[in-house]
Design a protein around this motif. Sequence first.
Motif, PDB file in Angstrom:
ATOM      1  N   THR B 183      39.212  36.973  45.039  1.00  0.00           N
ATOM      2  CA  THR B 183      40.697  36.780  44.928  1.00  0.00           C
ATOM      3  C   THR B 183      41.166  37.604  46.260  1.00  0.00           C
ATOM      4  O   THR B 183      41.163  38.844  45.968  1.00  0.00           O
ATOM      5  N   PRO B 184      41.873  37.011  46.949  1.00  0.00           N
ATOM      6  CA  PRO B 184      42.641  37.814  48.217  1.00  0.00           C
ATOM      7  C   PRO B 184      43.819  38.474  47.333  1.00  0.00           C
ATOM      8  O   PRO B 184      44.389  38.068  46.347  1.00  0.00           O
ATOM      9  N   PHE B 185      44.253  39.558  48.079  1.00  0.00           N
ATOM     10  CA  PHE B 185      45.471  40.235  47.789  1.00  0.00           C
ATOM     11  C   PHE B 185      46.269  40.881  48.777  1.00  0.00           C
ATOM     12  O   PHE B 185      45.742  41.212  49.914  1.00  0.00           O
ATOM     13  N   GLY B 205      50.198  42.881  44.453  1.00  0.00           N
ATOM     14  CA  GLY B 205      51.617  42.183  44.467  1.00  0.00           C
ATOM     15  C   GLY B 205      52.124  42.281  46.183  1.00  0.00           C
ATOM     16  O   GLY B 205      51.256  42.964  46.826  1.00  0.00           O
ATOM     17  N   SER B 206      52.927  41.846  46.597  1.00  0.00           N
ATOM     18  CA  SER B 206      53.581  42.038  47.789  1.00  0.00           C
ATOM     19  C   SER B 206      53.912  43.565  48.172  1.00  0.00           C
ATOM     20  O   SER B 206      54.146  44.095  47.080  1.00  0.00           O
ATOM     21  N   GLY B 207      54.054  43.925  49.541  1.00  0.00           N
ATOM     22  CA  GLY B 207      54.613  45.261  49.485  1.00  0.00           C
ATOM     23  C   GLY B 207      55.825  45.544  48.974  1.00  0.00           C
ATOM     24  O   GLY B 207      55.926  46.534  48.218  1.00  0.00           O
ATOM     25  N   PRO B 278      48.328  36.040  36.312  1.00  0.00           N
ATOM     26  CA  PRO B 278      49.422  36.362  37.016  1.00  0.00           C
ATOM     27  C   PRO B 278      50.688  36.564  36.127  1.00  0.00           C
ATOM     28  O   PRO B 278      50.858  36.339  35.161  1.00  0.00           O
ATOM     29  N   PHE B 279      51.555  37.249  36.638  1.00  0.00           N
ATOM     30  CA  PHE B 279      52.932  37.591  36.083  1.00  0.00           C
ATOM     31  C   PHE B 279      54.082  37.758  36.980  1.00  0.00           C
ATOM     32  O   PHE B 279      53.739  38.211  37.990  1.00  0.00           O
ATOM     33  N   HIS B 280      55.259  37.667  36.274  1.00  0.00           N
ATOM     34  CA  HIS B 280      56.530  37.639  37.246  1.00  0.00           C
ATOM     35  C   HIS B 280      57.491  38.659  36.546  1.00  0.00           C
ATOM     36  O   HIS B 280      57.731  38.667  35.360  1.00  0.00           O
ATOM     37  N   PHE B 286      53.222  39.063  40.749  1.00  0.00           N
ATOM     38  CA  PHE B 286      51.985  40.128  40.481  1.00  0.00           C
ATOM     39  C   PHE B 286      50.944  39.520  39.893  1.00  0.00           C
ATOM     40  O   PHE B 286      51.054  38.190  39.167  1.00  0.00           O
ATOM     41  N   THR B 287      49.706  40.034  40.147  1.00  0.00           N
ATOM     42  CA  THR B 287      48.498  39.509  39.379  1.00  0.00           C
ATOM     43  C   THR B 287      47.824  40.539  38.846  1.00  0.00           C
ATOM     44  O   THR B 287      47.561  41.585  39.466  1.00  0.00           O
ATOM     45  N   PHE B 288      47.596  40.617  37.526  1.00  0.00           N
ATOM     46  CA  PHE B 288      46.810  41.585  36.783  1.00  0.00           C
ATOM     47  C   PHE B 288      45.390  41.106  36.855  1.00  0.00           C
ATOM     48  O   PHE B 288      45.093  40.096  36.834  1.00  0.00           O
ATOM     49  N   PHE B 289      44.537  42.284  36.975  1.00  0.00           N
ATOM     50  CA  PHE B 289      43.064  41.970  37.111  1.00  0.00           C
ATOM     51  C   PHE B 289      42.487  42.735  35.908  1.00  0.00           C
ATOM     52  O   PHE B 289      42.902  44.043  35.713  1.00  0.00           O
ATOM     53  N   ILE B 290      41.465  42.388  35.399  1.00  0.00           N
ATOM     54  CA  ILE B 290      40.421  43.117  34.578  1.00  0.00           C
ATOM     55  C   ILE B 290      39.212  42.777  34.446  1.00  0.00           C
ATOM     56  O   ILE B 290      38.827  41.442  34.558  1.00  0.00           O
TER      57      ILE B 290
END
Lengths: 120, 298
Positions: B183-185, B205-207, B278-280, B286-290
């Motif tokens: 996944t790119p970020f 997330g974005s800057g 993904p969460f907003h 944003f995207t949460f990873f685990i």
Amino acid sequence: MARILVVDDSAVSRKSLKEILEHAGHEIVGEAGDGHDALEKYKSLKPDLVTMDITMPRVSGIEGLKNIVAADEEARVVMISALGQGAKILEALQNGARHYLTKPFEADKVLDAVAEVLAA
Amino acid sequence: MFSHFFGHYLLEKKHITADQLREVLALQDSVRVKIGILAIDAGYMTAEQVETAHRLQATFDMRFGEIAIGKGYLTEDQLTDLLSRQSKRHLLVSQALADKGIMSFEDIERVLAAYRRDSGFSDAEYQALKENDLDAVAASLARMPELGDPEVYAGYFALFTRNLVRFIDSGIAIRRAEKVAVTPFDHMVHQEMDGRFKIFTGFSGSGPAMAEFAARYARMPMDGFDDMARDALGEFMNVQNGLFLSKLSNDWVELELLPPECRSGGVIRAVGVAYAIPFHLPFGEFTFFIGLGSPIFN
């Protein structure tokens, strides 16, 4: 009131601790970002007390603690840790730490721990 | 919570504009009442008791009501009364859409039915969403069967969402977990926990979105995604994972927290099983990873 060296790789955590301690009248004589820098600053500044984060890159807080206690066995070091790091806190206490605090900081607990260590 | 999930759906389906969503949420926020305020209003708690309970919430992973009962500020019956007063909150967004003349009641009814269908929520999940039961919704959307014990991993994500509400913003909308490999970020903060097993967690997330997240956590302004913002995001991870490990250690599982790290402009490649959720939040996506093991970054 004490002269205190604050050791933490996070500038945000250092700022938060500094505000709590200075508000209570303590003097922050220096800040360090890892265990190596902490030893150098400890030797030159000779603080009354050190707050030392456990989880830091390069030289960890446990190594920093060991180095400072090896240089001065009377050193008063309060360890800082996230919750859930019981084994690391125990290791720090076995290696000469006088007290510990967990993040996020609560002003009352920070000041109580500092007062207790200074009074001992 | 329902209003943010539903509002985000309305925006995606182009039923309303971003400006209209902001307007509607502002209107419903103006009438949204937190349980502490309800308790003061009902004369059950003093402002000082509410303040103490909020402060304790930042330290212990417990709900406001649990703390208030534990401290003897509220009885079980009083808490039930306050929760019932909150339970109709999901209607506020529909009311606001109608009050603002953005949608007719017929349109609202039709789009609500479409949302119910498109979201794929079960009856129990939809009910939990309407009742503002964030724990149940988060645990349900965070089904990650290949990771292992759902209590541990879905529980981790539920804790993460509670910390978002506690420290960042309550206007959260979440999508379902998806298994990911590469996944790119834009920008990411992550942290590994090592011991009997090894896991990593983080979010991207974005800057500007990451900087705003950091500013809200540290309660200080940030000049973009700079060193201070990275520090604050790392501290958020320390607190989140510290609370998680504290719960795990009750089951005699001790993992060591490694220092959190921030990365920019890359690709995360999972070595073991990994999931993204993904969460907003009102200020960004944003995207949460685990995942299991250590990720590889390119």
